[in-house]
Design an enzyme around this catalytic site. Sequence first.
Site, PDB file in Angstrom:
ATOM      1  N   GLY A  84     -43.215 -78.707   5.385  1.00  0.00           N
ATOM      2  CA  GLY A  84     -43.782 -79.910   4.776  1.00  0.00           C
ATOM      3  C   GLY A  84     -45.282 -79.796   4.557  1.00  0.00           C
ATOM      4  O   GLY A  84     -45.804 -78.741   4.171  1.00  0.00           O
ATOM      5  N   ILE A 144     -52.305 -83.174  -0.894  1.00  0.00           N
ATOM      6  CA  ILE A 144     -53.460 -83.405  -0.010  1.00  0.00           C
ATOM      7  C   ILE A 144     -54.321 -82.151   0.156  1.00  0.00           C
ATOM      8  O   ILE A 144     -55.513 -82.252   0.437  1.00  0.00           O
ATOM      9  CB  ILE A 144     -52.988 -83.972   1.358  1.00  0.00           C
ATOM     10  CG1 ILE A 144     -54.135 -84.710   2.059  1.00  0.00           C
ATOM     11  CG2 ILE A 144     -52.395 -82.882   2.240  1.00  0.00           C
ATOM     12  CD1 ILE A 144     -53.686 -85.584   3.211  1.00  0.00           C
ATOM     13  N   TYR A 190     -39.550 -85.878   9.965  1.00  0.00           N
ATOM     14  CA  TYR A 190     -39.433 -86.758  11.129  1.00  0.00           C
ATOM     15  C   TYR A 190     -38.681 -88.056  10.832  1.00  0.00           C
ATOM     16  O   TYR A 190     -38.373 -88.817  11.758  1.00  0.00           O
ATOM     17  CB  TYR A 190     -40.809 -87.052  11.728  1.00  0.00           C
ATOM     18  CG  TYR A 190     -41.360 -85.920  12.596  1.00  0.00           C
ATOM     19  CD1 TYR A 190     -40.702 -84.692  12.696  1.00  0.00           C
ATOM     20  CD2 TYR A 190     -42.523 -86.069  13.328  1.00  0.00           C
ATOM     21  CE1 TYR A 190     -41.192 -83.653  13.489  1.00  0.00           C
ATOM     22  CE2 TYR A 190     -43.022 -85.042  14.135  1.00  0.00           C
ATOM     23  CZ  TYR A 190     -42.354 -83.827  14.202  1.00  0.00           C
ATOM     24  OH  TYR A 190     -42.833 -82.815  14.997  1.00  0.00           O
ATOM     25  N   THR A 204     -42.965 -89.358   7.654  1.00  0.00           N
ATOM     26  CA  THR A 204     -41.956 -89.817   6.672  1.00  0.00           C
ATOM     27  C   THR A 204     -41.187 -88.678   6.012  1.00  0.00           C
ATOM     28  O   THR A 204     -40.380 -88.925   5.126  1.00  0.00           O
ATOM     29  CB  THR A 204     -42.607 -90.664   5.559  1.00  0.00           C
ATOM     30  OG1 THR A 204     -43.495 -89.837   4.796  1.00  0.00           O
ATOM     31  CG2 THR A 204     -43.358 -91.845   6.120  1.00  0.00           C
ATOM     32  N   GLY A 205     -41.435 -87.442   6.448  1.00  0.00           N
ATOM     33  CA  GLY A 205     -40.690 -86.313   5.899  1.00  0.00           C
ATOM     34  C   GLY A 205     -39.585 -85.916   6.861  1.00  0.00           C
ATOM     35  O   GLY A 205     -38.664 -86.697   7.128  1.00  0.00           O
ATOM     36  N   ASP A 252     -47.640 -79.741   6.686  1.00  0.00           N
ATOM     37  CA  ASP A 252     -48.234 -78.793   7.632  1.00  0.00           C
ATOM     38  C   ASP A 252     -48.224 -77.383   7.028  1.00  0.00           C
ATOM     39  O   ASP A 252     -49.248 -76.674   7.029  1.00  0.00           O
ATOM     40  CB  ASP A 252     -47.409 -78.850   8.926  1.00  0.00           C
ATOM     41  CG  ASP A 252     -48.067 -78.161  10.094  1.00  0.00           C
ATOM     42  OD1 ASP A 252     -49.191 -77.658   9.937  1.00  0.00           O
ATOM     43  OD2 ASP A 252     -47.447 -78.114  11.166  1.00  0.00           O
TER      44      ASP A 252
HETATM   45  P1  ADP Z   1     -43.386 -85.213   9.306  1.00  0.00           P
HETATM   46  O1  ADP Z   1     -42.809 -84.101  10.131  1.00  0.00           O
HETATM   47  O2  ADP Z   1     -44.523 -85.937  10.000  1.00  0.00           O
HETATM   48  O3  ADP Z   1     -42.340 -86.128   8.765  1.00  0.00           O
HETATM   49  P2  ADP Z   1     -43.638 -83.854   6.723  1.00  0.00           P
HETATM   50  O4  ADP Z   1     -44.620 -82.810   6.352  1.00  0.00           O
HETATM   51  O5  ADP Z   1     -42.204 -83.457   6.767  1.00  0.00           O
HETATM   52  O6  ADP Z   1     -44.146 -84.454   8.121  1.00  0.00           O
HETATM   53  O7  ADP Z   1     -43.788 -85.079   5.734  1.00  0.00           O
HETATM   54  C1  ADP Z   1     -44.823 -86.041   5.791  1.00  0.00           C
HETATM   55  C2  ADP Z   1     -45.110 -86.540   4.388  1.00  0.00           C
HETATM   56  O8  ADP Z   1     -45.940 -85.584   3.728  1.00  0.00           O
HETATM   57  C3  ADP Z   1     -43.871 -86.709   3.517  1.00  0.00           C
HETATM   58  O9  ADP Z   1     -43.987 -87.945   2.838  1.00  0.00           O
HETATM   59  C4  ADP Z   1     -43.960 -85.534   2.549  1.00  0.00           C
HETATM   60  O10 ADP Z   1     -43.370 -85.842   1.275  1.00  0.00           O
HETATM   61  C5  ADP Z   1     -45.457 -85.414   2.408  1.00  0.00           C
HETATM   62  N1  ADP Z   1     -45.986 -84.130   1.898  1.00  0.00           N
HETATM   63  C6  ADP Z   1     -45.416 -82.902   1.890  1.00  0.00           C
HETATM   64  N2  ADP Z   1     -46.253 -82.001   1.322  1.00  0.00           N
HETATM   65  C7  ADP Z   1     -47.390 -82.678   0.973  1.00  0.00           C
HETATM   66  C8  ADP Z   1     -48.631 -82.331   0.335  1.00  0.00           C
HETATM   67  N3  ADP Z   1     -48.880 -81.090  -0.050  1.00  0.00           N
HETATM   68  N4  ADP Z   1     -49.543 -83.325   0.126  1.00  0.00           N
HETATM   69  C9  ADP Z   1     -49.312 -84.602   0.525  1.00  0.00           C
HETATM   70  N5  ADP Z   1     -48.174 -84.981   1.134  1.00  0.00           N
HETATM   71  C10 ADP Z   1     -47.221 -84.045   1.357  1.00  0.00           C
END
Ligand code: ADP
Length: 189
Positions: free
Chosen positions: A36, A15, A125, A122-123, A38
């Site tokens: 993740g 993203i 959390y 979905t990560g 963030d």
């Molecule tokens: P949360 O704490 O809301 O679960 P995470 O960052 O752990 O947030 O994960 C949310 C989603 O973002 C997961 O499906 C993860 O695979 C995805 N993700 C992680 N890095 C990226 C990225 N660079 N671009 C898009 N999606 C990502």
Amino acid sequence: MRNVLHHIHVVQGDITREAVDAIVNAANSSLLGGGGVDGAIHAAAGPELLEACRPLGGCPTGGACITPGFRLPARYVIHTVGPVWHGGFEGEPQLLASAYRSSLLLAADNACRVVAFPAISTGVYGYPADMAATVAVRTIAEFLAERPEDSLPQEIRLVCFSDASRQAHENALQRLREKLRAQDESGTC
Ligand code: ADP
């Protein structure tokens, strides 16, 4: 419900590379950075992003706030906080829907035409991917359908990091498409 599914696109990728009006960050409630998506967004945006988040003083689960995108190709970052999954009986679906809806409202208020979402919650959390995708697609579709046809945002990109996440979102979109078609044929709305 008016059929708005052609405004929703599922893609697989990172993203932080989306050159859109706003990308949504799945932040934690401190807004002070995490792992993740963030972590990836803060790393790509540069330290100015953390400086912009600090005075916001955090964000409740289901809420959202907006900052510039700084060194990202996206103009804005919309920071939202999804729920931690506790088994589904602690209001997780409503809170997840609220995270999508709050983000979309901010996007609309800031005249964003194209908005990219990660798969919120979905990560780390732990929200099951299929269930989260169903909530995501339904909430976005309902939001778009409630608003006039030419209102913003016009395009929603669901940016999935993994193949499994992409599949979950494509399946959710297909299920909603079939449901709308069935409603159409039976004459209900
Ligand atoms: P949360 O704490 O809301 O679960 P995470 O960052 O752990 O947030 O994960 C949310 C989603 O973002 C997961 O499906 C993860 O695979 C995805 N993700 C992680 N890095 C990226 C990225 N660079 N671009 C898009 N999606 C990502």
